[in-house]
Design an enzyme around this catalytic site. Structure first.
Site, PDB file in Angstrom:
ATOM      1  CB  SER A  14     -25.763 -11.277  54.282  1.00 19.72           C
ATOM      2  OG  SER A  14     -24.940 -11.097  53.144  1.00 19.72           O
ATOM      3  NE  ARG A  16     -23.913 -14.855  48.419  1.00 16.02           N
ATOM      4  CZ  ARG A  16     -23.355 -14.758  47.210  1.00 16.02           C
ATOM      5  NH1 ARG A  16     -24.083 -14.341  46.180  1.00 16.02           N
ATOM      6  NH2 ARG A  16     -22.095 -15.074  47.008  1.00 16.02           N
ATOM      7  N   GLY A  80     -11.872 -14.630  57.867  1.00 20.63           N
ATOM      8  CA  GLY A  80     -10.744 -15.247  58.554  1.00 20.63           C
ATOM      9  C   GLY A  80     -10.681 -14.962  60.041  1.00 20.63           C
ATOM     10  CG  ASP A 241     -14.318 -14.459  52.532  1.00 15.26           C
ATOM     11  OD1 ASP A 241     -13.114 -14.158  52.672  1.00 15.26           O
ATOM     12  OD2 ASP A 241     -15.229 -13.856  53.134  1.00 15.26           O
ATOM     13  CB  THR A 242      -9.804 -13.557  50.049  1.00 21.60           C
ATOM     14  OG1 THR A 242     -10.521 -12.628  50.861  1.00 21.60           O
ATOM     15  CG2 THR A 242      -9.065 -12.787  48.971  1.00 21.60           C
ATOM     16  CB  THR A 265     -17.015  -6.332  54.928  1.00 24.67           C
ATOM     17  OG1 THR A 265     -18.410  -6.575  54.675  1.00 24.67           O
ATOM     18  CG2 THR A 265     -16.870  -5.697  56.292  1.00 24.67           C
ATOM     19  CG  ASN A 302      -5.914  -8.821  55.549  1.00 26.17           C
ATOM     20  OD1 ASN A 302      -6.837  -9.431  55.027  1.00 26.17           O
ATOM     21  ND2 ASN A 302      -4.789  -9.413  55.950  1.00 26.17           N
TER      22      ASN A 302
END
Length: 461
Positions: A14, A16, A80, A241-242, A265, A302
């Site tokens: 998703s 946002r 990524g 994002d990390t 995830t 990861n």
């Protein structure tokens, strides 16, 4: 009119649009728009629907402006490794292929048949060697469809691609570029000799911009679409994002005695360090050196995270079974499973049925097959906790002193069962939150770039 900093956070399931409404030294986080991010199967390949995602981002920006917010800036973060190509006229050459596409299978093995050893590669790039890494996929493209790469004008990773179509300016943000394997971990810039050895066109790889840099201004067309008549800068943040999530924790991770686990995830488990660790021991232990804000390094693993749980829920939803988190986690507590799976096994990467993949793994390894929803969930949560222990043990062998605390951030930090199991498995002090770490880190970096250094509090509406 209230001023707001806008974070656009694209996740694997998703996306946002979050507005950070500025009020003195505090930012109030408002979720303006949420939308699904579905992979699309077409012609035997799995793609991201970039056009739909871009439109959803525009919808969110339009809603923010429509609520009377004066937009100070915008920034984007995503997952990524994935990328898109634009031609010499700036036109998108096709929807980006998803890293879960079957075409990535075996890409790393094929690469090392022709392009040196894993040791040599890791000593330069420092990234965990996985089929999904951009470098291996691009090498395969160069072998199988060189005409497509020759026709391209620029290669842009997913957040770079969104930024380009907002601003018309093409550049590559540092933290996301490091997930590709094409960055020299020491110089923090393109590994041009490697690009030459693979035979990739050098012009595909443009300027590297660091977090905190203005990437460009919204084009007049985008301004008209969202309904603003003033200039809005698009700022480079930790666009992986990390990187944004870790930035939200501030000074705590400047010491490698505190590890982070960005839980979603994917699970990303590691520490922040000043310089990369490029030893063969680090390579064999599966660690990667990815870019962090401030030019630092996220030294991490990861790990397949809640993906397996998410796919179980999707499967059970189609079967009309209970799928709400509290019910499933309570069932896992009351119906524990003795089975443990290797969450990183390739068979859990993209199976048709996740229950079937778990069943097969258990049968192959002589373990009891889960019989209930609770037992499946228990199996997954216990397996994740044991995998986190393995990661912490690996960090302790490679760092000058042991990890003493683990902070779990992101949406998965709300999973009290997994947090408890992780504390028990690792023997560490475990702290949870913030849940909105990625959006907070994204907005924090924008605020710093805008000179709003007084901001030090974040509250979710």
């Amino acid at each position: 009119m209230k001023e707001a900093i806008i974070a656009v956070d694209f996740g694997g399931g998703s996306g946002r649009v979050i507005a950070g409404v500025v009020a003195g030294d505090c930012v109030e986080l408002r979720e303006i728009h949420r939308f699904a991010n579905r992979q699309v199967r077409l012609g035997g390949h799995t793609y991201w629907n970039f056009l739909s995602l871009f439109d959803e981002m525009i919808v969110g920006l339009r809603k923010a402006a429509g609520e009377g917010l004066h937009i100070l800036s915008v920034a984007i973060d995503t997952w990524g490794v994935d990328f898109g190509l634009i031609d010499s006229r700036g036109r998108l050459m096709g929807n980006p292929v998803c890293y879960r596409d079957a075409s990535v299978s075996g890409a790393a093995e094929s690469f090392f048949l022709h392009h040196g050893s894993q040791q040599e590669f890791y000593a330069q790039a420092g990234v965990q060697i996985m089929d999904i890494d951009s470098v291996f996929r691009l090498a395969r493209m160069q072998h199988e469809m060189p005409e497509e790469l020759r026709a391209a004008g620029r290669l842009l990773f997913t957040p770079d691609l969104f930024s380009y179509f907002l601003t018309g300016t093409a550049n590559n943000e540092y933290t996301i570029a490091t997930t590709s394997g094409l960055i020299d971990a020491r110089t923090r810039n393109w590994n041009r000799p490697l690009i030459d050895r693979i035979g990739l066109p050098q012009h595909l790889f443009g300027d590297i911009v660091m977090p905190g840099t203005v990437r460009g201004l919204l084009t007049r067309d985008v301004m008209a679409q969202i309904g603003v008549d003033y200039e809005v800068p698009v700022i480079a943040v930790g666009s992986h994002d990390t990187a944004s999530a870790v930035h939200a924790t501030g000074e705590e991770f400047e010491s490698s005695r505190t590890a982070y686990l960005s839980s979603g995830t994917w699970s990303l488990l590691g520490v922040n360090i000043g310089e990369p660790i490029l030893t063969d021991e680090a390579r064999l232990a599966g660690f990667t050196n990815e870019g962090a804000t401030g030019g630092r390094i996220r030294f991490l693993q990861n790990i397949t995270g809640l993906w397996i749980f998410q796919k179980l829920i999707e499967e059970w939803r189609h079967q009309g079974l209970p799928t709400d988190y509290p019910t499933l986690l309570a069932a896992a507590e009351s119906e524990p499973s003795e089975a443990l799976i290797d969450v990183d096994d390739q068979m859990f990467h993209a199976p048709q049925l996740m229950t079937g993949a778990i069943d097969e793994y258990c049968r192959r390894h002589g373990q009891p097959v889960p019989a209930t929803q609770g037992q499946y969930v228990s199996c997954v949560m216990r397996s994740l906790a044991m995998r986190y222990k393995k990661g912490i043990d690996g960090l302790n062998r490679l760092l000058p002193y042991p990890v003493e605390k683990l902070r779990i951030i992101g949406g998965g930090s709300r999973n009290a069962l997994l947090n408890r199991l992780t504390a028990e498995a690792t023997g560490l002090q475990v702290e949870a939150g913030p849940v909105e770490a990625t959006a907070i880190g994204n907005i924090m970096m924008q605020a710093q770039a805008l000179g709003l250094d007084k901001i030090n509090k974040f509250e979710m509406q």
